[in-house]
Design a protein around this motif. Structure first.
Motif, mmCIF file in Angstrom:
data_model
loop_
_atom_site.group_PDB
_atom_site.id
_atom_site.type_symbol
_atom_site.label_atom_id
_atom_site.label_comp_id
_atom_site.label_asym_id
_atom_site.label_seq_id
_atom_site.Cartn_x
_atom_site.Cartn_y
_atom_site.Cartn_z
ATOM 1 N N PHE A 152 -2.439 2.236 -6.622
ATOM 2 C CA PHE A 152 -2.079 1.648 -7.913
ATOM 3 C C PHE A 152 -0.451 0.882 -7.391
ATOM 4 N N CYS A 153 -0.165 1.223 -6.273
ATOM 5 C CA CYS A 153 1.080 0.529 -5.728
ATOM 6 C C CYS A 153 0.914 -0.220 -4.545
ATOM 7 N N ASN A 154 -0.201 -0.470 -4.029
ATOM 8 C CA ASN A 154 -0.875 -1.261 -3.049
ATOM 9 C C ASN A 154 -0.532 -0.828 -1.851
ATOM 10 N N ARG A 155 -0.155 0.649 -1.444
ATOM 11 C CA ARG A 155 0.333 1.085 -0.148
ATOM 12 C C ARG A 155 -0.764 2.438 0.179
ATOM 13 N N LEU A 156 -2.280 2.017 -0.313
ATOM 14 C CA LEU A 156 -3.306 2.849 0.230
ATOM 15 C C LEU A 156 -3.254 2.839 1.553
ATOM 16 N N ASP A 157 -3.406 3.942 2.483
ATOM 17 C CA ASP A 157 -3.773 3.993 3.771
ATOM 18 C C ASP A 157 -5.156 3.652 4.102
ATOM 19 N N TYR A 158 -5.973 2.832 4.209
ATOM 20 C CA TYR A 158 -7.371 2.602 4.315
ATOM 21 C C TYR A 158 -7.947 3.459 5.540
ATOM 22 N N ALA A 159 -7.089 3.869 6.437
ATOM 23 C CA ALA A 159 -7.484 4.631 7.713
ATOM 24 C C ALA A 159 -7.686 6.104 7.226
ATOM 25 N N ALA A 160 -6.946 6.606 5.846
ATOM 26 C CA ALA A 160 -7.008 7.923 5.561
ATOM 27 C C ALA A 160 -8.341 8.474 5.298
ATOM 28 N N HIS A 161 -9.186 7.666 4.802
ATOM 29 C CA HIS A 161 -10.537 8.117 4.517
ATOM 30 C C HIS A 161 -11.643 6.860 4.802
ATOM 31 N N ALA A 162 -12.623 7.242 5.109
ATOM 32 C CA ALA A 162 -13.585 6.069 5.341
ATOM 33 C C ALA A 162 -14.092 5.309 4.169
ATOM 34 N N TRP A 163 -14.041 6.108 2.978
ATOM 35 C CA TRP A 163 -14.555 5.217 1.710
ATOM 36 C C TRP A 163 -13.489 4.363 1.335
ATOM 37 N N PHE A 164 -12.116 4.477 1.800
ATOM 38 C CA PHE A 164 -11.041 3.657 1.192
ATOM 39 C C PHE A 164 -11.449 2.331 1.515
ATOM 40 N N GLU A 165 -12.236 1.878 2.508
ATOM 41 C CA GLU A 165 -12.602 0.583 3.241
ATOM 42 C C GLU A 165 -13.109 -0.306 1.708
ATOM 43 N N ASN A 166 -13.687 0.424 0.972
ATOM 44 C CA ASN A 166 -14.369 -0.312 -0.187
ATOM 45 C C ASN A 166 -13.261 -0.654 -1.249
ATOM 46 N N LEU A 167 -12.057 -0.324 -0.995
ATOM 47 C CA LEU A 167 -11.032 -0.684 -1.824
ATOM 48 C C LEU A 167 -10.031 -1.531 -1.178
ATOM 49 N N ARG A 168 -10.046 -2.019 -0.098
ATOM 50 C CA ARG A 168 -9.283 -3.049 0.647
ATOM 51 C C ARG A 168 -9.204 -4.508 -0.279
ATOM 52 N N GLY A 169 -8.042 -4.678 -0.414
ATOM 53 C CA GLY A 169 -7.483 -6.048 -1.009
ATOM 54 C C GLY A 169 -7.582 -5.849 -2.491
ATOM 55 N N LEU A 170 -8.067 -4.407 -3.144
ATOM 56 C CA LEU A 170 -7.917 -4.499 -4.563
ATOM 57 C C LEU A 170 -6.908 -4.354 -5.142
ATOM 58 N N ARG A 171 -6.489 -4.797 -6.146
ATOM 59 C CA ARG A 171 -5.081 -4.828 -6.942
ATOM 60 C C ARG A 171 -5.420 -4.283 -8.170
ATOM 61 N N VAL A 172 -5.165 -3.225 -8.579
ATOM 62 C CA VAL A 172 -5.484 -2.535 -9.918
ATOM 63 C C VAL A 172 -4.216 -1.412 -10.121
ATOM 64 N N ALA A 173 -4.143 -1.215 -11.504
ATOM 65 C CA ALA A 173 -2.976 -0.288 -12.008
ATOM 66 C C ALA A 173 -3.413 -0.153 -13.486
ATOM 67 N N ALA A 174 -3.496 1.245 -13.947
ATOM 68 C CA ALA A 174 -3.669 1.459 -15.436
ATOM 69 C C ALA A 174 -2.101 1.627 -15.830
ATOM 70 N N HIS A 175 -1.833 1.734 -17.059
ATOM 71 C CA HIS A 175 -0.571 1.904 -17.568
ATOM 72 C C HIS A 175 -0.156 3.455 -17.267
ATOM 73 N N PHE A 176 -1.097 4.307 -17.370
ATOM 74 C CA PHE A 176 -0.947 5.532 -17.266
ATOM 75 C C PHE A 176 -1.730 6.343 -16.567
ATOM 76 N N PHE A 177 -1.492 7.489 -15.910
ATOM 77 C CA PHE A 177 -2.475 8.279 -15.005
ATOM 78 C C PHE A 177 -2.243 9.721 -15.535
ATOM 79 N N VAL A 178 -3.022 10.494 -15.894
ATOM 80 C CA VAL A 178 -2.852 11.907 -16.615
ATOM 81 C C VAL A 178 -3.635 12.881 -15.616
#
Length: 192
Positions: free
Chosen positions: A58-84
């Motif tokens: 949500f803050c555009n600082r995801l380490d894409y190398a931390a998990h192979a699946w995170f490559e699916n999120l590269r370039g995605l810019r999203v955020a919800a108002h709240f996270f519970v």
């Protein structure tokens, strides 16, 4: 303890409430009333709970190398108002007066672009993992605070406003229980 929003739409930080501003928002269209609450779920990587990855996404600082699946999120810019989180702690990323980028291509009845007129709440979890008592309690408190500020007429899941594209919060979410915690009537909740 009740939750309250300040004049800009931020919760007062304190016990169980933290603020982490995200850049993933913009202004709502002029004159647009907020009338929809959208409930989502998220776990990163999928099925794994806890950790910093949702905040990092949500803050555009995801380490894409931390998990192979995170490559699916590269370039995605999203955020919800709240996270519970599972323990009921709530983290706010976007002021409620702003348009958070959480719903994507979406429709409620004849209105498209639900980000324009909605608030987004992400629950830490998956479509099939039961949500915790603490999450329902915090979601209820949060919804009461949001209803005190905005004329919310509907609370629907991401799956209902983006059918075929999204599946959350999924069958594990108890809509009747949620409605009972915050006073949403059945006609305000998704059909079914």
């Amino acid at each position: 303890m009740s939750l309250q929003l300040d004049r800009h739409g931020w919760l007062k930080p304190g016990r169980g409430v933290s603020l982490t501003p995200s850049p993933n928002f913009n202004e709502r269209p002029r004159g647009t009333a907020v009338s929809l609450l959208v409930i989502h779920n998220i776990s990163l990587p999928p099925g794994e709970l806890g950790g910093p990855h949702v905040e990092d996404l949500f803050c555009n600082r995801l380490d894409y190398a931390a998990h192979a699946w995170f490559e699916n999120l590269r370039g995605l810019r999203v955020a919800a108002h709240f996270f519970v989180r599972r323990d009921g702690a709530v983290q706010q990323f976007v002021a409620t007066d702003k348009r958070a980028w959480h719903a994507g291509v979406s429709r409620l009845h004849d209105r498209e672009g639900c980000n324009d007129f909605s608030l987004g709440v992400e629950l830490e979890g998956t479509d099939v993992l039961p949500y915790t008592d603490e999450q329902y309690a915090m979601l209820g408190r949060l919804t009461v605070a949001l209803k005190a500020r905005y004329p919310l007429t509907h609370a629907w899941g991401h799956e209902h406003i983006a059918p075929g594209r999204k599946t959350d919060p999924g069958p594990a979410f108890d809509w009747q229980r949620f409605g009972a915690t915050c006073g949403f009537l059945r006609r305000s909740l998704p059909p079914g």
